[in-house]
Each structure stands twice: as C-alpha cells, then as structure tokens.
Scaffold this motif. Sequence first.
Motif, mmCIF file in Angstrom:
data_model
loop_
_atom_site.group_PDB
_atom_site.id
_atom_site.type_symbol
_atom_site.label_atom_id
_atom_site.label_comp_id
_atom_site.label_asym_id
_atom_site.label_seq_id
_atom_site.Cartn_x
_atom_site.Cartn_y
_atom_site.Cartn_z
ATOM 1 N N ILE A 1 -3.897 39.486 -0.406
ATOM 2 C CA ILE A 1 -3.880 38.051 -0.630
ATOM 3 C C ILE A 1 -4.290 37.835 -2.081
ATOM 4 O O ILE A 1 -5.095 38.599 -2.618
ATOM 5 N N LEU A 2 -3.701 36.831 -2.732
ATOM 6 C CA LEU A 2 -3.975 36.600 -4.150
ATOM 7 C C LEU A 2 -4.274 35.126 -4.371
ATOM 8 O O LEU A 2 -3.506 34.261 -3.948
ATOM 9 N N PHE A 3 -5.388 34.856 -5.055
ATOM 10 C CA PHE A 3 -5.799 33.481 -5.347
ATOM 11 C C PHE A 3 -5.611 33.186 -6.827
ATOM 12 O O PHE A 3 -6.227 33.808 -7.686
ATOM 13 N N LYS A 4 -4.734 32.208 -7.093
ATOM 14 C CA LYS A 4 -4.409 31.792 -8.466
ATOM 15 C C LYS A 4 -5.236 30.562 -8.824
ATOM 16 O O LYS A 4 -5.342 29.619 -8.038
ATOM 17 N N GLY A 5 -5.760 30.548 -10.044
ATOM 18 C CA GLY A 5 -6.659 29.466 -10.429
ATOM 19 C C GLY A 5 -5.986 28.150 -10.725
ATOM 20 O O GLY A 5 -6.530 27.086 -10.422
ATOM 21 N N GLU A 6 -4.790 28.210 -11.320
ATOM 22 C CA GLU A 6 -4.195 26.964 -11.809
ATOM 23 C C GLU A 6 -2.729 27.200 -12.142
ATOM 24 O O GLU A 6 -2.359 28.245 -12.678
ATOM 25 N N MET B 1 -9.071 31.644 2.489
ATOM 26 C CA MET B 1 -9.407 32.916 3.121
ATOM 27 C C MET B 1 -9.810 32.704 4.575
ATOM 28 O O MET B 1 -9.417 33.464 5.465
ATOM 29 N N THR B 2 -10.590 31.670 4.794
ATOM 30 C CA THR B 2 -11.029 31.367 6.160
ATOM 31 C C THR B 2 -9.830 31.101 7.068
ATOM 32 O O THR B 2 -9.749 31.606 8.197
ATOM 33 N N THR B 3 -8.883 30.306 6.565
ATOM 34 C CA THR B 3 -7.684 29.994 7.346
ATOM 35 C C THR B 3 -6.856 31.249 7.607
ATOM 36 O O THR B 3 -6.385 31.485 8.731
ATOM 37 N N ALA B 4 -6.672 32.067 6.570
ATOM 38 C CA ALA B 4 -5.861 33.279 6.715
ATOM 39 C C ALA B 4 -6.446 34.225 7.754
ATOM 40 O O ALA B 4 -5.713 34.828 8.548
ATOM 41 N N ILE C 1 -5.569 41.448 6.327
ATOM 42 C CA ILE C 1 -5.508 41.476 4.857
ATOM 43 C C ILE C 1 -6.426 42.604 4.389
ATOM 44 O O ILE C 1 -7.608 42.647 4.737
ATOM 45 N N GLU C 2 -5.872 43.507 3.582
ATOM 46 C CA GLU C 2 -6.603 44.725 3.214
ATOM 47 C C GLU C 2 -7.083 44.728 1.765
ATOM 48 O O GLU C 2 -7.806 45.640 1.349
ATOM 49 N N LEU C 3 -6.696 43.705 1.014
ATOM 50 C CA LEU C 3 -7.047 43.635 -0.406
ATOM 51 C C LEU C 3 -7.058 42.179 -0.835
ATOM 52 O O LEU C 3 -6.176 41.402 -0.455
ATOM 53 N N VAL C 4 -8.069 41.805 -1.649
ATOM 54 C CA VAL C 4 -8.173 40.437 -2.162
ATOM 55 C C VAL C 4 -8.171 40.490 -3.687
ATOM 56 O O VAL C 4 -9.019 41.139 -4.300
ATOM 57 N N ILE C 5 -7.211 39.786 -4.294
ATOM 58 C CA ILE C 5 -7.093 39.709 -5.750
ATOM 59 C C ILE C 5 -7.345 38.268 -6.174
ATOM 60 O O ILE C 5 -6.711 37.346 -5.654
ATOM 61 N N CYS C 6 -8.260 38.073 -7.112
ATOM 62 C CA CYS C 6 -8.636 36.724 -7.534
ATOM 63 C C CYS C 6 -8.501 36.582 -9.045
ATOM 64 O O CYS C 6 -8.859 37.490 -9.794
ATOM 65 N N ASN C 7 -8.031 35.423 -9.483
ATOM 66 C CA ASN C 7 -7.888 35.164 -10.911
ATOM 67 C C ASN C 7 -9.224 35.052 -11.635
ATOM 68 O O ASN C 7 -9.279 35.183 -12.857
ATOM 69 N N GLY D 1 -15.872 32.915 -3.307
ATOM 70 C CA GLY D 1 -15.451 32.137 -2.144
ATOM 71 C C GLY D 1 -14.790 32.996 -1.088
ATOM 72 O O GLY D 1 -15.039 32.829 0.115
ATOM 73 N N ALA D 2 -13.949 33.932 -1.527
ATOM 74 C CA ALA D 2 -13.285 34.829 -0.580
ATOM 75 C C ALA D 2 -14.291 35.726 0.122
ATOM 76 O O ALA D 2 -14.200 35.963 1.343
ATOM 77 N N ILE D 3 -15.264 36.227 -0.626
ATOM 78 C CA ILE D 3 -16.277 37.117 -0.046
ATOM 79 C C ILE D 3 -17.139 36.367 0.968
ATOM 80 O O ILE D 3 -17.504 36.915 2.016
ATOM 81 N N SER D 4 -17.414 35.108 0.700
ATOM 82 C CA SER D 4 -18.174 34.301 1.664
ATOM 83 C C SER D 4 -17.417 34.183 2.983
ATOM 84 O O SER D 4 -18.001 34.321 4.071
ATOM 85 N N ALA D 5 -16.101 33.948 2.894
ATOM 86 C CA ALA D 5 -15.284 33.854 4.110
ATOM 87 C C ALA D 5 -15.226 35.193 4.829
ATOM 88 O O ALA D 5 -15.310 35.257 6.070
ATOM 89 N N LEU D 6 -15.090 36.262 4.075
ATOM 90 C CA LEU D 6 -15.075 37.596 4.678
ATOM 91 C C LEU D 6 -16.408 37.892 5.366
ATOM 92 O O LEU D 6 -16.445 38.491 6.446
#
Length: 357
Positions: free
Chosen positions: A173-178, A235-238, A250-256, A263-268
Amino acid sequence: MKRKLIALILATLTLCTCFVSCNRQKGSADVHVFYYTFSDTYISSVKSALDADLGKNGISYQNYDANGNQTTQTEQIQTAITKGAKLIIVNIVNTGSDDAANGIVGMAKNANIPVIFFNREVSDAVISSYDKCAFVGTKAEESGILQGEMIGEYLRDNFSKVDLNGDGEISYILFKGEEGNNEAIYRTQYSVEEANKVLAAAGKKPLKFYDASNPNKYLVDRNGQWSASAANEYMTTALTSYSEKHKNMIELVICNNDGMAEGAISALGTAGYNLGGDSKMIPVFGVDATDAARELIKNGKMTGTIKQDAQGMADAITKIAQNGLSADKGILDDMGDYTIDQNVAKVRIAYSKYLGE
C-alpha cells in the motif's frame, strides 16, 4: 565550479542591508518566514532549526502559518511587505503551478526585497525571473530513488519473512502526500520503480499494489497535508478487508513522509502488528527521518526512512541570507553534503538512507 556557483547566489542575494536593519530594530521583525503549515512534522523540525539559527545570529523574525491555504499565505506576505519586511522566506503552499510563486515574486520585486523559497520547490523560471530570488531544498527525485533502493534491498534480504501468504509476491500500500507536488510525485513513482529494479536483479517478482481496482496505485491525502490522520484512516479501512485470515494481507507500507508512516503504524498497531518486540512486523518506510520516526525504528515498529536534513536546510537559508557581503566567504563550505544547480540559484541539500543507529 562550486565556488563560482556560490558566487552566483551571493551576487544574486544582496541582503546585507536587510540584516543590518534586522539587528538594529529590536522592536520589529524584518525577516518574515511563511510556512505552508505548522502541522507538517518535517516542516515543524525545519521551523525549530531555523528559529534557533536566526535567534542565535541576533536576527529578528516573525513566523506565519498558512495552514495549507495559498490565499491565506499570499495575503500574509502582502501584509508583511506593506508593513516593511526586508526579507521574505517562503515555504509555498501551492506547487501545482507557477501562479502563486510568480505573484509572490512580483510583490517582492515591486518592493525591492529579496525572496528565499525553501523545501517546496518552485520552477527555475520563477527563480530566474528576479535577481534577488533563490531556492533552498532538495532534489525532488532523490528521496524516491533512495527510498526505492532501500525498500528493494530490504525485501531482497527478507523476502520470505515479508511474503506472509507465500505467493511469491509482495503486496503493498502506498500513501501519497499531495497531488501536483513534485516531491510527492517522484517519491510515489521512484519508490516502486527502484524497488522493482532491485527485486528483478534478485530474480523476484515486482511489487503488487494491494487493491487491483485502484488504477493510481496509491492513496492520497485529499487535503494535501501529508498527514498521519489520512494514512491512519486509509490503513484502518484497508485492514478490514485485507488480512492474513483472508490470505491477502498488505505486506509492505510505503509512505511519502514520516508523518503518514506514523499514521499507518498506529493503524497496524491496533490490528496487532508493529508493536515492537516479538510482534508481527509489516515493514513501513517513510521519508524525513523525523525524531518520531527514528524512535519508531529504534523500537522495532518502523523499518526505514530517508533523512531530509532539517538542520542543514535551516543552516543554508540562514547562511545565504546573512552573508551577502562577498563571494569570498565560502559560506556554504562547512555545510556538508550539498550541490548547487547550474545556471539557477538553487541549493540542494542531500538526502541519505536511515535504517537506525
């Protein structure tokens, strides 16, 4: 060559008059610093470093928070100029076009005051349009390339551990900032492309975006804030649909950036992952090497990040502004790892990989 380019920047920025007045007028701020938002974790670290640098050098200053609104920032700059600002330092909100930057340069040019843009890049054309204008930041694509290399190297060395369902592919999963921001665009592109190059060289399949119905292959902060809350919500929804139980985890999280990684780690963590110690770990990668991210890496909750040197950026801004007297000072020689673009007044602070100390 480097000294000649430094000379170009110093010749461009004749700021000594400004700083004489800054030191004389203790009751007012002649240096005005405009931030796109105080809430951005990395920008907050630059602000702290720049506040310290300016204060240490006896320079009076005033900070402004646009809270992600370009109209607000433009009005703040206009008011500061009207009140007699001698230098404006701008972390611009809108990077999607040159319109806002050109408007700011136009106001500064009419008032004959210098402008230093930083962090959020404006075009070469904007910088070159005014002989008292410069940019301090990074090379947009570098962070994405380094992040992708780091991800690929980690997966190559830990593939079976990361491949939770054993299907020979890593689901990410990849989170884009803007949208429209070059840093976000390049981080999103190169983080995957460069990781896939490393995987291909190791005889592994390329990364697979977790949601086949998403043509963009990323989830973006709709408010353009690069925020922890946006990543946490996504992340919570996914995780309600993609789980080990369903063999589509989801086996990998990529963040901008590191804020989104937090935020992703909190959901995990809420789902029982990335709690440190012996808990199951989904690798999470960010950008900025903020204090919070370093702590998460130290505690085994985050895998890696790319260091964007907040102190180095603040130092360069201060040095360029403060030492406009001559090109013989060699003012950036003690800055560490930096480059200067050819033919345009842009100083680039280097990125570096960070996997812990």
